[in-house]
Design a protein around this motif. Sequence first.
Motif, PDB file in Angstrom:
ATOM      1  N   GLU B  20      41.794  45.665  33.443  1.00 39.43           N
ATOM      2  CA  GLU B  20      41.027  45.524  34.677  1.00 39.43           C
ATOM      3  C   GLU B  20      40.557  46.904  35.111  1.00 39.43           C
ATOM      4  O   GLU B  20      41.338  47.856  35.136  1.00 39.43           O
ATOM      5  CB  GLU B  20      41.886  44.907  35.791  1.00 39.43           C
ATOM      6  CG  GLU B  20      42.235  43.461  35.594  1.00 39.43           C
ATOM      7  CD  GLU B  20      42.886  42.843  36.828  1.00 39.43           C
ATOM      8  OE1 GLU B  20      43.069  41.615  36.828  1.00 39.43           O
ATOM      9  OE2 GLU B  20      43.203  43.587  37.771  1.00 39.43           O
ATOM     10  N   ARG B  22      38.507  48.940  38.236  1.00 38.22           N
ATOM     11  CA  ARG B  22      38.225  48.745  39.654  1.00 38.22           C
ATOM     12  C   ARG B  22      37.113  49.659  40.119  1.00 38.22           C
ATOM     13  O   ARG B  22      37.023  50.811  39.691  1.00 38.22           O
ATOM     14  CB  ARG B  22      39.489  49.001  40.459  1.00 38.22           C
ATOM     15  CG  ARG B  22      39.321  48.917  41.975  1.00 38.22           C
ATOM     16  CD  ARG B  22      40.583  49.355  42.687  1.00 38.22           C
ATOM     17  NE  ARG B  22      40.364  49.531  44.128  1.00 38.22           N
ATOM     18  CZ  ARG B  22      40.839  48.710  45.054  1.00 38.22           C
ATOM     19  NH1 ARG B  22      41.557  47.659  44.721  1.00 38.22           N
ATOM     20  NH2 ARG B  22      40.603  48.945  46.336  1.00 38.22           N
ATOM     21  N   THR B  76      36.135  44.156  40.583  1.00 37.26           N
ATOM     22  CA  THR B  76      36.980  44.350  39.411  1.00 37.26           C
ATOM     23  C   THR B  76      36.270  43.792  38.197  1.00 37.26           C
ATOM     24  O   THR B  76      35.803  42.648  38.214  1.00 37.26           O
ATOM     25  CB  THR B  76      38.332  43.650  39.578  1.00 37.26           C
ATOM     26  OG1 THR B  76      38.958  44.101  40.780  1.00 37.26           O
ATOM     27  CG2 THR B  76      39.240  43.962  38.394  1.00 37.26           C
TER      28      THR B  76
END
Lengths: 117, 116
Positions: B20, B22, B76
Amino acid sequence: AQSVTQLDSQVPVFEEAPVELRCNYSSSVSVYLFWYVQYPNQGLQLLLKYLSGSTLVESINGFEAEFNKSQTSFHLRKPSVHISDTAEYFCAVRSGAGGTSYGKLTFGQGTILTVHP
Amino acid sequence: GAGVSQTPSNKVTEKGKYVELRCDPISGHTALYWYRQSLGQGPEFLIYFQGTGAADDSGLPNDRFFAVRPEGSVSTLKIQRTERGDSAVYLCASSLNSGLPINEQFFGPGTRLTVL
């Protein structure tokens, strides 16, 4: 769909010499045109843009670019470069038509400008 | 004020793992963009959001890639089953809104993803 071609991957020049970084684009609709610069170890920054009006646009640090619709070009020029201009330069286009693709930028491959003392 | 921030700055993962990435846009910017920059190439568009919704996701390479922006601010980018070809710098940008080209896209420093 749009595409952008930057004809030179690397351009070495001596300090105080003139420089031209070439950019050609292809698009079936009207476009807006941009030059971005990426200095070593920094993020992309907008250098200048053409949206409408005068086809010659200038940046605050002496660069200029001219929109040529007939030749589908947006070449970047500076009459006298400095060591601090050493960076990678990206030409980009954005669709002037409506629709969901309106917001995205299409970039060229980049030109690394290296200014030697 | 603060610019666009991205975390982490570097991410090293193994092939097949989930990651992930961000992005925190500039406060008040309603449009948010993701691009991917492979070595020696210009940034390549992935997806952009106007508010919470994805206005254009035509650049996502396949269904392993997914992005969300649930509250219209932080976004995200999620990559499942990473492959070595996913290695690149992932750039995020934001602008006041996407409707006016005069609204400059401000770029973050990027997240360098390396898939071993």
